[in-house]
Design a protein around this motif. Structure first.
Motif, PDB file in Angstrom:
ATOM      1  N   THR A 125       0.822  -1.211   0.000  1.00  0.00           N
ATOM      2  CA  THR A 125       0.000   0.000   0.000  1.00  0.00           C
ATOM      3  C   THR A 125       0.862   1.268   0.000  1.00  0.00           C
ATOM      4  O   THR A 125       0.475   2.284  -0.583  1.00  0.00           O
ATOM      5  N   ARG A 126       2.025   1.204   0.635  1.00  0.00           N
ATOM      6  CA  ARG A 126       2.938   2.360   0.567  1.00  0.00           C
ATOM      7  C   ARG A 126       3.440   2.558  -0.855  1.00  0.00           C
ATOM      8  O   ARG A 126       3.595   3.695  -1.322  1.00  0.00           O
ATOM      9  N   PHE A 127       3.706   1.458  -1.550  1.00  0.00           N
ATOM     10  CA  PHE A 127       4.114   1.538  -2.953  1.00  0.00           C
ATOM     11  C   PHE A 127       3.013   2.184  -3.787  1.00  0.00           C
ATOM     12  O   PHE A 127       3.267   3.080  -4.602  1.00  0.00           O
ATOM     13  N   LEU A 128       1.749   1.741  -3.566  1.00  0.00           N
ATOM     14  CA  LEU A 128       0.635   2.298  -4.335  1.00  0.00           C
ATOM     15  C   LEU A 128       0.446   3.777  -4.023  1.00  0.00           C
ATOM     16  O   LEU A 128       0.175   4.582  -4.930  1.00  0.00           O
ATOM     17  N   ALA A 129       0.573   4.149  -2.743  1.00  0.00           N
ATOM     18  CA  ALA A 129       0.425   5.554  -2.378  1.00  0.00           C
ATOM     19  C   ALA A 129       1.476   6.407  -3.077  1.00  0.00           C
ATOM     20  O   ALA A 129       1.200   7.533  -3.512  1.00  0.00           O
ATOM     21  N   GLY A 130       2.693   5.861  -3.191  1.00  0.00           N
ATOM     22  CA  GLY A 130       3.752   6.584  -3.872  1.00  0.00           C
ATOM     23  C   GLY A 130       3.479   6.773  -5.352  1.00  0.00           C
ATOM     24  O   GLY A 130       4.045   7.673  -5.988  1.00  0.00           O
TER      25      GLY A 130
END
Length: 341
Positions: free
Chosen positions: A64-69
């Motif tokens: 999810t951190r990857f997607l937020a980025g």
């Protein structure tokens, strides 16, 4: 008191909000809400153990951190290309975290696939975007098992003249005798033991213990005579002294403050015992579980019986231990047969 048994530093009280509570209670984006629903499913509907859910949180949190980025705030905006990029970044460390080994990257990819499968089944997304996402090849890794002699040497290296020593010896004997996971062992209460007589050798049949495995699945496992005697010595000579130092607890294995022994403390005492025995190989609580299964199969136990004792949902998981015994047979053959090489 050892540092391992000192316990974690005192945290916020029940009425005190933690820094991350607001994020958990009020998800900020549609993606946050969609992920939160998945973890409710894992916890409530599938009944996963807290440690398993925590592992999923770590892996999916990285996703999810990857997607937020990448500016993604809804599951419906994820594309197969984004998933492929994430899988590659796991190995390269370009997602903001440290590069992962093939095995750790594969575990994370499997967690993400499960998330997308759930979304598709629940109608969050029209289809399973991650259906074609393949985890990286990890190769086979056989469980490590100790020899019978090394197990005995490690247990014998524990001094049995103090309450802590009696507890440590009882725990090590118990882990090797039952194949219990360390979380199962430290989670035991005294009432989970049955037929531990004053003279363990005179019990009406072998002692048994009730273990609670992953997903709160219960199983009954026999306790061998060596472990039964060690447990009886601990229950009579050590636990009564330890329990007086705390507030009273039903826990079977206690720390030096009279509270329930933690997994971290159990890990530490096992490593200390291995060092005392002069065992240079890396030893963990799971090593005794591997040794339990391997030695049973080498002794002729049926793989289905070992599956039940270990609490594996599938016999396929247990069959990896048959590979260990086959490897042992090959090594013996190669050194003993005159025309093997």
């Amino acid at each position: 008191m050892s540092a391992a048994e000192a316990g974690p530093a005192a945290g916020p009280g029940p009425g005190t909000a933690r820094p991350d509570d607001a994020a958990e209670q009020a998800p900020r984006t549609a993606l946050d809400r969609q992920v939160a629903t998945y973890f409710q499913h894992l916890t409530i509907e599938r009944g996963m153990a807290p440690n398993t859910v925590a592992a999923y949180r770590r892996d999916i949190g990285r996703y999810t951190r990857f997607l937020a980025g990448r500016g993604i705030g809804d599951a419906g905006d994820v594309t197969p290309r984004l998933l492929s990029d994430f899988a590659q970044d796991l190995r390269d460390g370009n997602d903001g975290g440290a590069p992962l080994t093939a095995r750790s990257a594969a575990r994370t990819v499997v967690a993400v696939r499960g998330l997308h499968k759930f979304w598709a089944l629940e109608g969050v997304t029209p289809d399973n975007t991650a259906a074609d996402l393949k985890p990286p090849a990890t190769g086979s890794r056989l469980p490590k098992a100790m020899s019978v002699a090394d197990v005995a040497a490690m247990i014998d290296a524990v001094p049995a003249d103090t309450p802590a020593g009696l507890r440590d010896r009882a725990l090590l004997e118990f882990l090797y005798s039952t194949g219990a996971r360390i979380s199962e062992a430290v989670g035991l209460d005294v009432d989970d033991l049955h037929a531990i007589a004053e003279d363990a050798g005179e019990a009406d049949g072998p002692a048994v213990v009730r273990l609670f495995g992953k997903g709160s699945k219960e199983r009954i496992v026999p306790v061998g005579s060596y472990a039964a005697r060690a447990l009886q010595a601990y229950l009579v000579r050590a636990r009564p002294l330890l329990v007086t130092k705390g507030r009273g607890t039903p826990a079977l294995f206690l720390n030096l403050r009279g509270g329930r022994l933690s997994r971290q403390s159990a890990w530490t005492l096992l490593k200390t015992a291995a060092e005392r025995a002069g065992i240079s190989a890396d030893v963990s609580p799971h090593t005794l579980r591997h040794s339990f299964a391997t030695h049973l199969l080498e002794g002729g136990a049926d793989v289905r019986v070992v599956q039940e004792l270990l609490g594996h949902a599938s016999v396929t998981t247990t069959q990896v231990y048959t590979m260990v015994t086959a490897e042992t047979l090959r090594e013996i053959y190669a050194t003993a047969h005159p025309r093997a090489t």
